[in-house]
Design an enzyme around this catalytic site. Structure first.
Site, short mmCIF file in Angstrom:
data_model
loop_
_atom_site.label_atom_id
_atom_site.label_comp_id
_atom_site.label_asym_id
_atom_site.label_seq_id
_atom_site.Cartn_x
_atom_site.Cartn_y
_atom_site.Cartn_z
CB CYS A 216 105.10 16.27 36.55
SG CYS A 216 105.75 17.17 35.13
CB CYS B 41 101.97 13.44 36.32
SG CYS B 41 101.35 12.81 34.74
CG ASN C 292 114.84 14.85 38.77
OD1 ASN C 292 115.97 14.54 39.15
ND2 ASN C 292 114.39 14.53 37.56
CB SER D 22 108.49 11.07 26.58
OG SER D 22 108.12 10.66 27.88
CB CYS E 67 114.91 17.83 26.29
SG CYS E 67 113.42 17.44 27.21
CB SER F 37 105.10 8.57 31.41
OG SER F 37 106.16 9.30 30.84
CG LEU F 38 103.59 1.66 33.30
CD1 LEU F 38 102.40 1.71 32.37
CD2 LEU F 38 104.33 0.33 33.13
CG HIS F 39 105.27 7.31 36.06
ND1 HIS F 39 106.62 7.25 35.78
CD2 HIS F 39 104.78 8.32 35.29
CE1 HIS F 39 106.92 8.19 34.90
NE2 HIS F 39 105.83 8.84 34.57
N GLY G 209 104.69 19.50 28.48
CA GLY G 209 103.49 19.11 27.74
C GLY G 209 103.40 17.64 27.41
CD GLU G 210 101.08 12.99 26.52
OE1 GLU G 210 101.84 12.70 27.45
OE2 GLU G 210 101.11 12.40 25.42
CD GLU H 171 111.82 26.40 31.81
OE1 GLU H 171 112.50 27.17 32.47
OE2 GLU H 171 111.24 25.41 32.31
N1 SAH Z 1 104.09 14.27 29.02
C1 SAH Z 1 105.12 13.40 28.59
C2 SAH Z 1 106.49 14.04 28.42
C3 SAH Z 1 107.01 14.96 29.49
S1 SAH Z 1 107.77 14.41 30.96
C4 SAH Z 1 105.20 12.19 29.50
O1 SAH Z 1 104.51 12.16 30.50
O2 SAH Z 1 105.91 11.25 29.18
C5 SAH Z 1 109.14 13.43 30.65
C6 SAH Z 1 109.35 12.38 31.77
O3 SAH Z 1 109.71 12.97 33.03
C7 SAH Z 1 108.07 11.58 32.05
O4 SAH Z 1 108.35 10.22 32.14
C8 SAH Z 1 107.66 12.14 33.38
O5 SAH Z 1 106.80 11.28 34.07
C9 SAH Z 1 108.99 12.35 34.06
N2 SAH Z 1 108.91 13.18 35.25
C10 SAH Z 1 107.96 14.09 35.57
N3 SAH Z 1 108.21 14.64 36.78
C11 SAH Z 1 109.34 14.07 37.25
C12 SAH Z 1 110.12 14.24 38.44
N4 SAH Z 1 109.78 15.11 39.37
N5 SAH Z 1 111.23 13.47 38.57
C13 SAH Z 1 111.59 12.60 37.62
N6 SAH Z 1 110.92 12.42 36.48
C14 SAH Z 1 109.78 13.14 36.29
#
Ligand code: SAH
Length: 368
Positions: A131, A128, A304, A205, A117, A228-230, A173-174, A104
């Site tokens: 996700c 993760c 989300n 990203s 995107c 993507s730190l989190h 994907g990554e 997608e």
């Molecule tokens: N694999 C890459 C790019 C894809 S995700 C990465 O991890 O950066 C793009 C962004 O969306 C990332 O920062 C990811 O952590 C975030 N993301 C994933 N699931 C999410 C969710 N349920 N709500 C909000 N952001 C989310």
């Protein structure tokens, strides 16, 4: 490379999708065919600026060259299987790949911008915890041309509604797990004779694989990086972003500090806020300490939510309190609502398995 076999005078020759080649690779291929290198620039212009559908249409090339290009290369467009439109203007596209896999991409209009995107893999291996692409698991890497090919296919859908101005590798994907294809795709995106995106308008990203980050820095392409730190600690990040167990924060932050940022540019750190998990005031304070001295901004993304994800979005109050701590410590921290939630096009929502099973239909209106 796509290995569509062709039979020619009894010989089987592999044919390549031309959109998977960088300009340097195409020049090399042309030289091997006994042609002049500058033809590569012309071919790039036809494919990416004029978006022709066949080599035959490349009318300033000699007929014999058009013929031999068609023998050696393919020029394909990714096929759109489904389009969904969000009430906020975002549009999500489901593409069918030749082996039946699906990916997608999302178009996000915003004032004077049109951001595409893009996906770099079908599914994702990193799992993760919040996700949906992670829930789907890893299916395969995309070929370079399948990454690139999303751009002309999306542009075709836009028609006169405008041109794509920004690219973000934030779909499925990554990107750094599919390193070679991603770097090739970045080279094609920034090629002046072709798509000609300024690297400033491209953001990759990534969860931040340290060795790949180092290598990417050496490529000298100069795209923006979003990490993507989190989580501010290894204990927490180990749970949310499992690859952290292999590459802990110390290694990741070292790689970030060593990354050759162009002047006046900043890294972005993405931080998905999960209620009661990583959104406490202490977490914000720890985050501020962790990022000290880094030229960066922080992008806070309220989760989300989805039924498959075992977390909740924090209250507005908690989101603002978290952001305030970072502001007080002198950081730029934006609180960003991602777009397209109602069509499952928002951050972390891309999951073609769910599309296939007919989940996600008639989602309740989130924005109304
Ligand atoms: N694999 C890459 C790019 C894809 S995700 C990465 O991890 O950066 C793009 C962004 O969306 C990332 O920062 C990811 O952590 C975030 N993301 C994933 N699931 C999410 C969710 N349920 N709500 C909000 N952001 C989310």
């Amino acid at each position: 490379m796509v290995q569509a076999a062709r039979v020619e005078r009894g010989m089987v020759r592999p044919s390549l999708e031309v959109k998977g080649l960088t300009r340097a690779e195409l020049e090399h291929a042309l030289q091997e065919m006994g042609e002049l290198r500058y033809r590569a620039a012309q071919i790039f212009q036809w494919i990416y600026k004029r978006q022709v559908g066949s080599f035959e249409d490349m009318s300033n090339l000699p007929k014999a060259l058009r013929h031999s290009l068609a023998e050696r290369f393919t020029l394909k467009l990714l096929s759109v299987l489904q389009e969904d439109r969000s009430r906020d203007g975002a549009r999500k596209f489901l593409f069918g790949l030749e082996d039946g896999k699906q990916i997608e991409s999302v178009l996000i209009p915003d004032e004077d911008r049109m951001t595409a995107c893009l996906s770099t893999q079908a599914g994702c291996a990193l799992a993760c915890a919040f996700c949906l692409t992670g829930v789907m698991g890893f299916q395969r890497h995309l070929e370079a041309w399948e990454i690139i090919g999303q751009i002309p296919a999306l542009q075709e859908r836009l028609q006169s509604e405008g041109r794509i101005t920004h690219l973000v590798l934030m779909g499925m994907g990554e990107p750094l797990h599919n390193y070679e294809a991603t770097v090739k795709a970045l080279r094609v995106m920034t090629e002046k004779e072709g798509l000609a995106f300024s690297p400033r308008r491209i953001t990759l990203s990534t969860v931040g694989l340290p060795k790949a980050l180092e290598k990417l820095g050496e490529e000298g392409i100069g795209v923006n990086l979003a990490i993507s730190l989190h989580a501010p600690t290894d204990d927490l990040r180990d749970q949310l972003v499992p690859i952290n167990r292999r590459y802990p924060l110390k290694e990741l932050l070292e790689a970030c500090r060593a990354y050759p940022l162009p002047p006046r540019r900043r890294l972005t750190f993405e931080y998905v806020l999960l209620d009661g998990v990583n959104d406490r005031i202490e977490d914000a304070k720890e985050l501020a300490v962790l990022l000290q001295g880094l030229r960066c901004k922080i992008n806070l993304i309220p989760l989300n939510e989805a039924p498959e994800i075992p977390f909740k979005r924090p209250s507005r109050e908690r989101l603002l309190a978290f952001q305030q701590v970072l502001h007080d410590q002198g950081y730029t921290a934006t609180l960003r609502e991602s777009r397209g939630w109602d069509i499952s096009a928002a951050c972390g929502m891309l999951n073609t398995e769910a599309v296939r099973k007919g989940l996600f239909r008639n989602k309740r209106a989130f924005f109304s």
